[in-house]
Design an enzyme around this catalytic site. Structure first.
Site, mmCIF file in Angstrom:
data_model
loop_
_atom_site.group_PDB
_atom_site.id
_atom_site.type_symbol
_atom_site.label_atom_id
_atom_site.label_comp_id
_atom_site.label_asym_id
_atom_site.label_seq_id
_atom_site.Cartn_x
_atom_site.Cartn_y
_atom_site.Cartn_z
ATOM 1 N N GLY A 149 -0.255 4.504 0.437
ATOM 2 C CA GLY A 149 -0.979 5.667 0.969
ATOM 3 C C GLY A 149 -0.061 6.395 1.941
ATOM 4 N N TYR A 150 -0.665 7.138 2.867
ATOM 5 C CA TYR A 150 0.142 7.900 3.837
ATOM 6 C C TYR A 150 1.053 6.969 4.635
ATOM 7 C CZ TYR A 150 -3.243 11.547 2.870
ATOM 8 O OH TYR A 150 -4.028 12.469 2.238
ATOM 9 N N GLY A 164 0.822 -1.209 0.000
ATOM 10 C CA GLY A 164 0.000 0.000 0.000
ATOM 11 C C GLY A 164 0.852 1.253 0.000
ATOM 12 N N GLU A 201 -17.081 18.046 4.953
ATOM 13 C CA GLU A 201 -16.167 18.641 3.967
ATOM 14 C C GLU A 201 -16.764 18.539 2.558
ATOM 15 O OE1 GLU A 201 -12.165 17.092 4.714
ATOM 16 O OE2 GLU A 201 -11.907 18.822 6.025
ATOM 17 N N LYS A 211 -5.460 23.701 6.052
ATOM 18 C CA LYS A 211 -5.564 22.347 5.470
ATOM 19 C C LYS A 211 -4.651 22.237 4.237
ATOM 20 C CE LYS A 211 -8.494 18.563 4.310
ATOM 21 N NZ LYS A 211 -9.734 17.973 3.931
ATOM 22 N N GLN A 253 -3.246 11.511 9.550
ATOM 23 C CA GLN A 253 -2.260 11.980 10.527
ATOM 24 C C GLN A 253 -1.727 10.834 11.397
ATOM 25 O OE1 GLN A 253 -2.718 14.915 14.187
ATOM 26 N NE2 GLN A 253 -4.034 15.489 12.526
ATOM 27 N N VAL A 274 -2.731 -6.730 -4.134
ATOM 28 C CA VAL A 274 -2.508 -7.826 -3.183
ATOM 29 C C VAL A 274 -3.782 -8.653 -3.107
ATOM 30 C CG1 VAL A 274 -2.099 -8.394 -0.761
ATOM 31 C CG2 VAL A 274 -0.865 -6.486 -1.829
HETATM 32 C C1 LIG Z 1 -12.862 12.253 1.662
HETATM 33 C C2 LIG Z 1 -11.953 11.972 2.828
HETATM 34 C C3 LIG Z 1 -11.454 13.030 3.589
HETATM 35 C C4 LIG Z 1 -10.576 12.772 4.655
HETATM 36 N N1 LIG Z 1 -10.077 13.823 5.370
HETATM 37 C C5 LIG Z 1 -9.142 13.605 6.317
HETATM 38 C C6 LIG Z 1 -8.508 14.696 6.984
HETATM 39 O O1 LIG Z 1 -8.844 15.862 6.759
HETATM 40 N N2 LIG Z 1 -7.518 14.417 7.877
HETATM 41 C C7 LIG Z 1 -7.110 13.135 8.132
HETATM 42 O O2 LIG Z 1 -6.156 12.938 8.919
HETATM 43 N N3 LIG Z 1 -7.700 12.072 7.541
HETATM 44 C C8 LIG Z 1 -8.703 12.273 6.641
HETATM 45 N N4 LIG Z 1 -9.285 11.209 5.995
HETATM 46 C C9 LIG Z 1 -8.875 9.842 6.362
HETATM 47 C C10 LIG Z 1 -7.563 9.489 5.657
HETATM 48 O O3 LIG Z 1 -7.673 9.732 4.276
HETATM 49 C C11 LIG Z 1 -7.197 8.033 5.905
HETATM 50 O O4 LIG Z 1 -7.173 7.812 7.291
HETATM 51 C C12 LIG Z 1 -5.838 7.743 5.294
HETATM 52 O O5 LIG Z 1 -5.918 7.828 3.887
HETATM 53 C C13 LIG Z 1 -5.307 6.369 5.694
HETATM 54 O O6 LIG Z 1 -4.042 6.215 5.128
HETATM 55 P P1 LIG Z 1 -3.491 4.768 4.763
HETATM 56 O O7 LIG Z 1 -2.122 4.956 4.245
HETATM 57 O O8 LIG Z 1 -3.700 3.849 5.909
HETATM 58 O O9 LIG Z 1 -4.466 4.212 3.633
HETATM 59 P P2 LIG Z 1 -4.877 4.729 2.188
HETATM 60 O O10 LIG Z 1 -4.743 6.194 2.083
HETATM 61 O O11 LIG Z 1 -6.217 4.110 1.948
HETATM 62 O O12 LIG Z 1 -3.805 4.058 1.231
HETATM 63 C C14 LIG Z 1 -3.831 2.681 0.946
HETATM 64 C C15 LIG Z 1 -3.084 2.426 -0.340
HETATM 65 O O13 LIG Z 1 -3.093 1.025 -0.582
HETATM 66 C C16 LIG Z 1 -3.533 0.761 -1.906
HETATM 67 N N5 LIG Z 1 -4.231 -0.528 -1.885
HETATM 68 C C17 LIG Z 1 -5.406 -0.818 -1.288
HETATM 69 N N6 LIG Z 1 -5.707 -2.107 -1.449
HETATM 70 C C18 LIG Z 1 -4.702 -2.649 -2.169
HETATM 71 C C19 LIG Z 1 -4.431 -3.959 -2.641
HETATM 72 N N7 LIG Z 1 -5.257 -4.980 -2.406
HETATM 73 N N8 LIG Z 1 -3.294 -4.157 -3.334
HETATM 74 C C20 LIG Z 1 -2.423 -3.136 -3.579
HETATM 75 N N9 LIG Z 1 -2.632 -1.886 -3.151
HETATM 76 C C21 LIG Z 1 -3.749 -1.647 -2.451
HETATM 77 C C22 LIG Z 1 -4.446 1.922 -2.247
HETATM 78 O O14 LIG Z 1 -4.535 2.082 -3.663
HETATM 79 C C23 LIG Z 1 -3.718 3.073 -1.561
HETATM 80 O O15 LIG Z 1 -2.708 3.594 -2.390
HETATM 81 C C24 LIG Z 1 -10.199 11.436 4.955
HETATM 82 C C25 LIG Z 1 -10.721 10.374 4.193
HETATM 83 C C26 LIG Z 1 -11.589 10.637 3.147
HETATM 84 C C27 LIG Z 1 -12.138 9.489 2.327
#
Ligand SMILES: Cc1cc2nc3c(=O)[nH]c(=O)nc-3n(C[C@H](O)[C@H](O)[C@H](O)COP(=O)(O)OP(=O)(O)OC[C@H]3O[C@@H](n4cnc5c(N)ncnc54)[C@H](O)[C@@H]3O)c2cc1C
Length: 394
Positions: free
Chosen positions: A13-14, A11, A168, A374, A312, A79
């Site tokens: 993401g953040y 993954g 939002e 933001k 965060q 995955v």
């Molecule tokens: C509209 C919206 C607004 C938000 N606003 C805020 C905010 O203002 N402040 C804040 O702190 N949080 C906010 N959040 C929450 C925040 O976005 C999430 O908590 C954060 O994205 C989690 O990060 P992560 O890295 O765990 O997962 P993700 O950001 O979901 O990243 C996961 C990654 O894994 C990849 N992935 C998923 N499944 C698979 C797979 N099976 N195989 C390969 N790759 C895969 C995805 O493509 C992605 O790139 C918001 C969420 C949304 C939807």
């Protein structure tokens, strides 16, 4: 002979990208592999701006190649399952099986509709670039249908939920409605935007909540609070104890998220696809696995409750998880995760918002500075990942 340790990060993401960055600069002898579905990363916290048509998707996307060190080997694939007892991960498209010594599971979130009939089928969801782009296309299609037919059901939109994402999104939508009114030829008072949910922004104090509600109401949002949506169809929603019918062609579902479905499929002990991790961010079942971001459930020791998953906290979890892998490989003591909130920020469109506990200080802020803050948070996050150029592009 130098023996390298195989570290697999799932993954981008953040959580996953932060883990890659920290692993690459750790000075440990590691083979780092990152697997992600797409070749790009996106700012998930800004997806609602894409869904509302306020931002072009490319403004919140970064190429993974641009934001990862050349020490990280990137594989674009999905995955399928994690074989936890064999220390391997199976990929969906290539069918490849990747072995690891240590795993960083950062597979993130998916929408959760709690089995509400019709929600998966008919409601618009906001959880990745593809569905955010498709959401806006649907909104435009419905506005065009209104223009052709004059059917006002196409000017009725429902947002289900009452948390940060819902508020939002509403803030972005109310900013778009006057533009849509001009373009598609309707009086903006004819656009019905309704929010249905148990409550609004329960994490904020009463004064800030009231400000947000008043601001959105002033811009045309009708709130139906203390009610739940029972079903969604292509013509609207049924809500509340008396099964009220609200006609609406466009329904956004922003009422909840769970962790990745891969968690349950891989047999982890989980609740809503989240794993309650040990305080060093390891899995309760496998000491060589770190679970971070939205697939992790982390307990706040002071309240006994789990922290809400956010971008965060995902970044802070990744920092601690990498520090603890380093501790393990150098035979030092791991550190427990402690969360330092840098604030809760809710923008209500580009011109106002509410925020509290900014930078960890008991500061509350309401008004025009909030969207700017933001935006600065996005820029800082882009800067930390890939430097000044990426930050300025945001
Ligand atoms: C509209 C919206 C607004 C938000 N606003 C805020 C905010 O203002 N402040 C804040 O702190 N949080 C906010 N959040 C929450 C925040 O976005 C999430 O908590 C954060 O994205 C989690 O990060 P992560 O890295 O765990 O997962 P993700 O950001 O979901 O990243 C996961 C990654 O894994 C990849 N992935 C998923 N499944 C698979 C797979 N099976 N195989 C390969 N790759 C895969 C995805 O493509 C992605 O790139 C918001 C969420 C949304 C939807």
């Amino acid at each position: 002979m130098l023996i390298m340790t195989d570290v697999l990060v799932l993954g981008a993401g953040y959580a996953g990208l932060r883990a890659c960055k920290q692993l690459a600069k750790s000075k440990l002898d590691l083979n780092i592999t990152l697997v992600n579905k797409n070749s790009y990363n996106y700012d998930a916290t800004a997806l609602e701006t894409v869904a509302a048509g306020a931002t072009a998707p490319e403004n919140i996307m970064m190429d993974i190649a641009d934001v990862t060190s050349n020490k990280v080997h990137f594989i674009q694939d999905e995955v399928e399952v994690i074989n936890r007892n064999q220390n391997s991960v199976v990929l969906k498209n290539s069918k490849q099986e990747l072995k690891y010594d240590y795993l960083f599971n950062a597979l993130g979130f998916e929408p959760e509709t709690f089995g509400t009939p019709g929600a998966d089928e008919y409601a618009l969801q906001i959880s990745n670039i593809d569905n955010a782009v498709a959401d806006y296309e649907t909104v435009v299609k419905h506005l065009e249908t209104y223009q052709k037919t004059g059917n006002k059901d196409y000017l009725s939109m429902v947002v289900v939920g009452g948390g940060l994402t819902s508020a939002e999104l509403l803030g972005e939508l109310v900013h778009q409605i006057p533009k849509w009114a001009r373009k598609y030829g309707f009086d903006k008072a004819d656009f019905q935007l309704t929010c249905i949910g148990p409550n609004l922004l329960s994490m904020f104090d009463e004064k800030q909540r009231a400000y947000a509600q008043r601001y959105l109401e002033k811009h045309g949002v009708k709130f139906i609070l203390g009610q739940n949506v029972k079903s969604v169809s292509d013509t609207g929603v049924i809500y509340g104890d008396n099964n009220h019918n609200l006609p609406a062609r466009t329904v956004f579902w922003t009422a909840g998220v769970s962790g990745s479905h891969v968690i349950e499929k891989s047999g982890y002990p989980e609740h809503r696809d989240r794993v309650a991790v040990n305080d060093d961010m390891t899995s309760p079942t496998n000491a060589n696995e770190y679970i971070i971001g939205d697939v992790a459930a982390v307990k706040d020791q002071s309240t006994g409750r789990f922290y809400p998953p956010t971008g965060q906290i995902a970044i802070q979890e990744a920092n601690i998880a990498v520090a603890n892998l380093k501790a393990k490989l150098t035979h030092s003591k791991p550190v427990p995760f402690t969360y330092r909130s840098l604030g809760t920020v809710c923008s209500l469109g580009p011109t106002t918002g509410i925020a509290y506990d900014l930078l960890g200080f008991p500061i509350k802020l309401t008004g025009i500075l909030v969207p700017t803050i933001k935006n600065l948070i996005f820029k800082r996050s882009a800067f930390e990942l890939s430097g000044l150029k990426a930050a300025l592009q945001r």
